[in-house]
Design a protein around this motif. Structure first.
Motif, PDB file in Angstrom:
ATOM      1  N   UNK A   7      35.968  71.573  42.498  1.00 62.70           N
ATOM      2  CA  UNK A   7      35.098  70.518  41.973  1.00 62.70           C
ATOM      3  C   UNK A   7      34.921  69.450  43.047  1.00 62.70           C
ATOM      4  N   UNK A   8      33.667  69.123  43.352  1.00 62.02           N
ATOM      5  CA  UNK A   8      33.366  68.088  44.334  1.00 62.02           C
ATOM      6  C   UNK A   8      33.487  66.729  43.656  1.00 62.02           C
ATOM      7  N   UNK A   9      34.239  65.811  44.285  1.00 66.52           N
ATOM      8  CA  UNK A   9      34.371  64.462  43.744  1.00 66.52           C
ATOM      9  C   UNK A   9      33.991  63.446  44.819  1.00 66.52           C
ATOM     10  N   UNK A  10      33.694  62.227  44.391  1.00 68.93           N
ATOM     11  CA  UNK A  10      33.304  61.158  45.319  1.00 68.93           C
ATOM     12  C   UNK A  10      34.241  59.970  45.125  1.00 68.93           C
ATOM     13  N   UNK A  11      34.306  59.045  46.105  1.00 70.40           N
ATOM     14  CA  UNK A  11      35.223  57.900  45.985  1.00 70.40           C
ATOM     15  C   UNK A  11      35.004  57.119  44.696  1.00 70.40           C
ATOM     16  N   UNK A  12      36.113  56.774  44.050  1.00 67.16           N
ATOM     17  CA  UNK A  12      36.036  55.991  42.819  1.00 67.16           C
ATOM     18  C   UNK A  12      35.993  56.856  41.572  1.00 67.16           C
ATOM     19  N   UNK A  13      35.863  58.174  41.739  1.00 63.90           N
ATOM     20  CA  UNK A  13      35.807  59.053  40.570  1.00 63.90           C
ATOM     21  C   UNK A  13      37.205  59.214  39.980  1.00 63.90           C
ATOM     22  N   UNK A  14      37.299  59.219  38.649  1.00 64.51           N
ATOM     23  CA  UNK A  14      38.581  59.348  37.967  1.00 64.51           C
ATOM     24  C   UNK A  14      39.083  60.785  38.083  1.00 64.51           C
ATOM     25  N   UNK A  15      40.347  60.928  38.519  1.00 65.40           N
ATOM     26  CA  UNK A  15      40.959  62.256  38.654  1.00 65.40           C
ATOM     27  C   UNK A  15      41.976  62.529  37.554  1.00 65.40           C
TER      28      UNK A  15
END
Length: 196
Positions: A7-15
Motif C-alpha cells: 500500500x502506497x502511503x504519503x506523509x501524515x497518513x495514519x498507519x
C-alpha cells in the motif's frame, strides 16, 4: 513490495494506533493522540515482533521507493537552507537530519512565532533570515502535507552560516548580527549560539 499489502502511503497518513503498532523507519508516533503516522512517501510494511521481544506489537514502517535516507521527525535537529522569506514565515529545504544528509527533498517553514522565544510579536522575518542562509532548527511537527514546521527559538538554533552581499561567509558578532569580513558591513540575523 514483498508483502501482499504493498500500500502506497504519503506523509501524515495514519498507519495505526500506538496501542496496536509501533513506529518503524519512515513512521513516527504522535504522543498527543497515540497515533502512528507515515513521515515519507513509500510503501507500508508491517514487521511482526520477534518471539522473544517483550513488546509484542508489530512495527509498521514506510520504505521509500528510493534508497532510504534519514527522515525529519518531530524533535529532530535539522540543517536547512532558507529559500524564501515572507513577512510572516520563511521557507527552507532540509539538507541534514542530525549529522546525516537527506536523500529526498523535504520542504520546511519557519513561522514568525517560532523564530525566537522572547518578544515574538517584534520578530521581523527579513531581519532574521535571508535566502541562502543555512540554519540549525528543531522540527516541531509535520505541519501540513507540504512542509515541516521548524523552530529556531532556542539559543543554539538559528543561522549558522550566511553569505554577505559581497559574497563572503559572514562572522557572527552577537545574537542578532553577523558581519562581512570583507566590507565590515553588519547584517541582522537570528544567530545560532555556537556550541562551546
Amino acid at each position: 513490495m514483498e508483502e501482499k499489502e504493498a500500500v502506497m502511503v504519503t506523509p501524515g497518513e495514519v498507519l495505526g494506533r500506538s496501542s496496536d503498532v509501533k513506529a518503524g523507519r519512515g513512521a513516527y508516533a504522535a504522543l498527543h493522540n497515540n497515533t502512528v503516522y507515515a513521515s515519507l512517501t513509500g510503501f507500508r510494511r508491517t514487521i511482526p515482533p520477534s518471539p522473544d521481544s517483550p513488546d509484542q506489537r508489530p512495527a509498521v514502517e514506510v520504505t521509500g521507493h528510493k534508497a532510504h535516507g534519514p527522515v525529519p521527525e518531530p524533535g529532530s535537529v535539522v540543517i536547512a537552507r532558507v529559500t524564501k522569506v515572507m513577512p510572516r514565515s520563511a521557507s527552507a529545504h532540509i539538507m541534514c537530519v542530525g549529522p546525516k544528509s537527506v536523500r529526498e527533498k523535504f520542504t520546511a517553514i519557519i513561522r514568525q512565532q517560532d523564530v525566537r522565544a522572547t518578544e515574538i510579536d517584534k520578530v521581523e522575518m527579513h531581519l532574521s533570515f535571508r535566502p541562502g542562509d543555512i540554519v540549525r532548527a528543531l522540527v516541531l511537527s509535520l505541519g501540513d502535507a507540504r512542509a515541516y514546521f521548524l523552530s529556531t527559538a532556542k539559543n543554539e538554533l538559528g543561522v549558522v552560516s550566511a553569505e554577505s552581499i559581497a559574497g563572503a561567509t559572514m562572522v557572527p558578532i552577537s545574537w542578532t548580527e553577523m558581519q562581512c569580513p570583507l566590507t565590515g558591513q553588519i547584517e541582522l540575523r537570528k544567530v545560532a549560539k555556537a556550541a562551546s
